[in-house]
Design a protein around this motif. Structure first.
Motif, PDB file in Angstrom:
ATOM      1  N   MET A  34      69.667  19.196  26.175  1.00  0.00           N
ATOM      2  CA  MET A  34      68.497  18.353  26.140  1.00  0.00           C
ATOM      3  C   MET A  34      68.275  17.681  27.495  1.00  0.00           C
ATOM      4  N   SER A  35      69.347  17.383  28.187  1.00  0.00           N
ATOM      5  CA  SER A  35      69.200  16.785  29.515  1.00  0.00           C
ATOM      6  C   SER A  35      68.547  17.765  30.475  1.00  0.00           C
ATOM      7  N   ALA A  36      68.944  19.036  30.397  1.00  0.00           N
ATOM      8  CA  ALA A  36      68.323  20.055  31.250  1.00  0.00           C
ATOM      9  C   ALA A  36      66.846  20.197  30.919  1.00  0.00           C
ATOM     10  N   ALA A  37      66.500  20.163  29.637  1.00  0.00           N
ATOM     11  CA  ALA A  37      65.098  20.247  29.233  1.00  0.00           C
ATOM     12  C   ALA A  37      64.319  19.034  29.735  1.00  0.00           C
ATOM     13  N   ALA A  38      64.932  17.854  29.685  1.00  0.00           N
ATOM     14  CA  ALA A  38      64.267  16.644  30.171  1.00  0.00           C
ATOM     15  C   ALA A  38      64.011  16.729  31.671  1.00  0.00           C
ATOM     16  N   LEU A  39      64.979  17.234  32.416  1.00  0.00           N
ATOM     17  CA  LEU A  39      64.798  17.357  33.865  1.00  0.00           C
ATOM     18  C   LEU A  39      63.691  18.350  34.207  1.00  0.00           C
ATOM     19  N   VAL A  40      63.623  19.456  33.489  1.00  0.00           N
ATOM     20  CA  VAL A  40      62.553  20.435  33.707  1.00  0.00           C
ATOM     21  C   VAL A  40      61.206  19.816  33.352  1.00  0.00           C
ATOM     22  N   GLU A  41      61.153  19.055  32.271  1.00  0.00           N
ATOM     23  CA  GLU A  41      59.893  18.414  31.871  1.00  0.00           C
ATOM     24  C   GLU A  41      59.461  17.375  32.896  1.00  0.00           C
ATOM     25  N   ILE A  42      60.398  16.644  33.468  1.00  0.00           N
ATOM     26  CA  ILE A  42      60.061  15.693  34.534  1.00  0.00           C
ATOM     27  C   ILE A  42      59.437  16.432  35.713  1.00  0.00           C
ATOM     28  N   LYS A  43      60.019  17.552  36.081  1.00  0.00           N
ATOM     29  CA  LYS A  43      59.483  18.365  37.181  1.00  0.00           C
ATOM     30  C   LYS A  43      58.083  18.882  36.830  1.00  0.00           C
ATOM     31  N   ARG A  44      57.877  19.310  35.591  1.00  0.00           N
ATOM     32  CA  ARG A  44      56.578  19.831  35.162  1.00  0.00           C
ATOM     33  C   ARG A  44      55.524  18.727  35.197  1.00  0.00           C
ATOM     34  N   LEU A  45      55.854  17.541  34.709  1.00  0.00           N
ATOM     35  CA  LEU A  45      54.911  16.423  34.737  1.00  0.00           C
ATOM     36  C   LEU A  45      54.588  15.991  36.169  1.00  0.00           C
ATOM     37  N   GLN A  46      55.590  16.028  37.020  1.00  0.00           N
ATOM     38  CA  GLN A  46      55.376  15.684  38.433  1.00  0.00           C
ATOM     39  C   GLN A  46      54.408  16.686  39.072  1.00  0.00           C
ATOM     40  N   LEU A  47      54.582  17.955  38.780  1.00  0.00           N
ATOM     41  CA  LEU A  47      53.693  18.989  39.296  1.00  0.00           C
ATOM     42  C   LEU A  47      52.277  18.822  38.734  1.00  0.00           C
ATOM     43  N   ALA A  48      52.169  18.449  37.463  1.00  0.00           N
ATOM     44  CA  ALA A  48      50.855  18.217  36.856  1.00  0.00           C
ATOM     45  C   ALA A  48      50.136  17.054  37.536  1.00  0.00           C
ATOM     46  N   ARG A  49      50.871  15.985  37.867  1.00  0.00           N
ATOM     47  CA  ARG A  49      50.265  14.850  38.575  1.00  0.00           C
ATOM     48  C   ARG A  49      49.818  15.249  39.979  1.00  0.00           C
ATOM     49  N   GLU A  50      50.673  15.998  40.685  1.00  0.00           N
ATOM     50  CA  GLU A  50      50.345  16.402  42.053  1.00  0.00           C
ATOM     51  C   GLU A  50      49.100  17.287  42.106  1.00  0.00           C
ATOM     52  N   LEU A  51      48.927  18.132  41.088  1.00  0.00           N
ATOM     53  CA  LEU A  51      47.791  19.052  41.067  1.00  0.00           C
ATOM     54  C   LEU A  51      46.574  18.480  40.357  1.00  0.00           C
ATOM     55  N   GLY A  52      46.684  17.245  39.852  1.00  0.00           N
ATOM     56  CA  GLY A  52      45.565  16.610  39.173  1.00  0.00           C
ATOM     57  C   GLY A  52      45.240  17.234  37.823  1.00  0.00           C
ATOM     58  N   LEU A  53      46.248  17.705  37.116  1.00  0.00           N
ATOM     59  CA  LEU A  53      46.049  18.379  35.829  1.00  0.00           C
ATOM     60  C   LEU A  53      46.366  17.496  34.629  1.00  0.00           C
ATOM     61  N   VAL A  54      46.640  16.214  34.858  1.00  0.00           N
ATOM     62  CA  VAL A  54      47.089  15.352  33.770  1.00  0.00           C
ATOM     63  C   VAL A  54      46.033  15.240  32.675  1.00  0.00           C
ATOM     64  N   ASP A  55      44.776  15.041  33.057  1.00  0.00           N
ATOM     65  CA  ASP A  55      43.718  14.871  32.063  1.00  0.00           C
ATOM     66  C   ASP A  55      43.128  16.190  31.583  1.00  0.00           C
ATOM     67  N   LYS A  56      43.559  17.279  32.159  1.00  0.00           N
ATOM     68  CA  LYS A  56      43.021  18.585  31.787  1.00  0.00           C
ATOM     69  C   LYS A  56      43.969  19.271  30.804  1.00  0.00           C
ATOM     70  N   ASP A  57      43.385  19.963  29.858  1.00  0.00           N
ATOM     71  CA  ASP A  57      44.172  20.674  28.844  1.00  0.00           C
ATOM     72  C   ASP A  57      44.444  22.100  29.315  1.00  0.00           C
ATOM     73  N   VAL A  58      45.204  22.211  30.416  1.00  0.00           N
ATOM     74  CA  VAL A  58      45.536  23.514  30.989  1.00  0.00           C
ATOM     75  C   VAL A  58      47.044  23.582  31.232  1.00  0.00           C
ATOM     76  N   ALA A  59      47.524  24.794  31.356  1.00  0.00           N
ATOM     77  CA  ALA A  59      48.946  24.990  31.635  1.00  0.00           C
ATOM     78  C   ALA A  59      49.240  24.648  33.092  1.00  0.00           C
ATOM     79  N   VAL A  60      50.394  24.084  33.319  1.00  0.00           N
ATOM     80  CA  VAL A  60      50.837  23.771  34.672  1.00  0.00           C
ATOM     81  C   VAL A  60      51.401  25.055  35.281  1.00  0.00           C
ATOM     82  N   PRO A  61      50.964  25.413  36.490  1.00  0.00           N
ATOM     83  CA  PRO A  61      51.457  26.652  37.099  1.00  0.00           C
ATOM     84  C   PRO A  61      52.918  26.517  37.540  1.00  0.00           C
ATOM     85  N   MET A  62      53.794  26.794  36.620  1.00  0.00           N
ATOM     86  CA  MET A  62      55.233  26.654  36.855  1.00  0.00           C
ATOM     87  C   MET A  62      55.913  27.878  36.272  1.00  0.00           C
ATOM     88  N   SER A  63      56.876  28.408  36.972  1.00  0.00           N
ATOM     89  CA  SER A  63      57.546  29.630  36.530  1.00  0.00           C
ATOM     90  C   SER A  63      58.321  29.407  35.225  1.00  0.00           C
TER      91      SER A  63
END
Length: 143
Positions: free
Chosen positions: A1-30
């Motif tokens: 669960m800790s590994a999943a949390a760290l990946v989710e933190i990275k995904r949310l950070q990427l969503a903020r950087e790309l301005g995708l927070v308010d958009k209902d789209v997938a974050v471009p992450m491998s």
């Protein structure tokens, strides 16, 4: 669960950087970011199942071995129900007052990482209970 949390933190950070927070789209992450958590979960499952079977066949009375294996599967099903209950509680309490909650329909607006940290904490508490029970356990004498 800790590994999943760290990946989710990275995904949310990427969503903020790309301005995708308010958009209902997938974050471009491998998808390969999920490999560590699935590897850890799979390894834990293998070690747990084998350890349970070995324990039941070695420590239970001969007439109860099949029953103990069945009880092992029952605990898995009860764990799935408990997981659903925890998810329901988290959804209820985090959406009070009209808030978005930890797990909204648009995951870019939520905090799924908090949920993963909660599960990691509960797993840690479970491990502490296990350690206490394991220390009190008396092994069956070899026959």
């Amino acid at each position: 669960m800790s590994a999943a949390a760290l990946v989710e933190i990275k995904r949310l950070q990427l969503a903020r950087e790309l301005g995708l927070v308010d958009k209902d789209v997938a974050v471009p992450m491998s998808i390969f970011w999920q490999i560590p958590q699935y590897f850890l979960l799979g390894a834990a499952e293998v070690f747990t199942c084998i350890g349970q079977l070995e324990f039941f066949y070695d420590q239970s009375p001969d007439a109860m071995r099949s029953l103990c294996s069945a009880l092992s599967l029952l605990t898995t099903s009860l764990g799935n129900y408990l997981s659903s209950f925890i998810l329901t509680l988290v959804t209820y309490f985090t959406t009070m007052g009209g808030k978005t909650g930890w797990i909204p329909d648009n995951l870019n607006e939520g905090h799924l990482d908090y949920f993963f940290w909660l599960l990691a904490g509960l797993s840690f508490l479970n491990m502490l209970v296990y350690i206490v029970c394991a220390k009190k356990y008396k092994q069956k004498k070899a026959s």
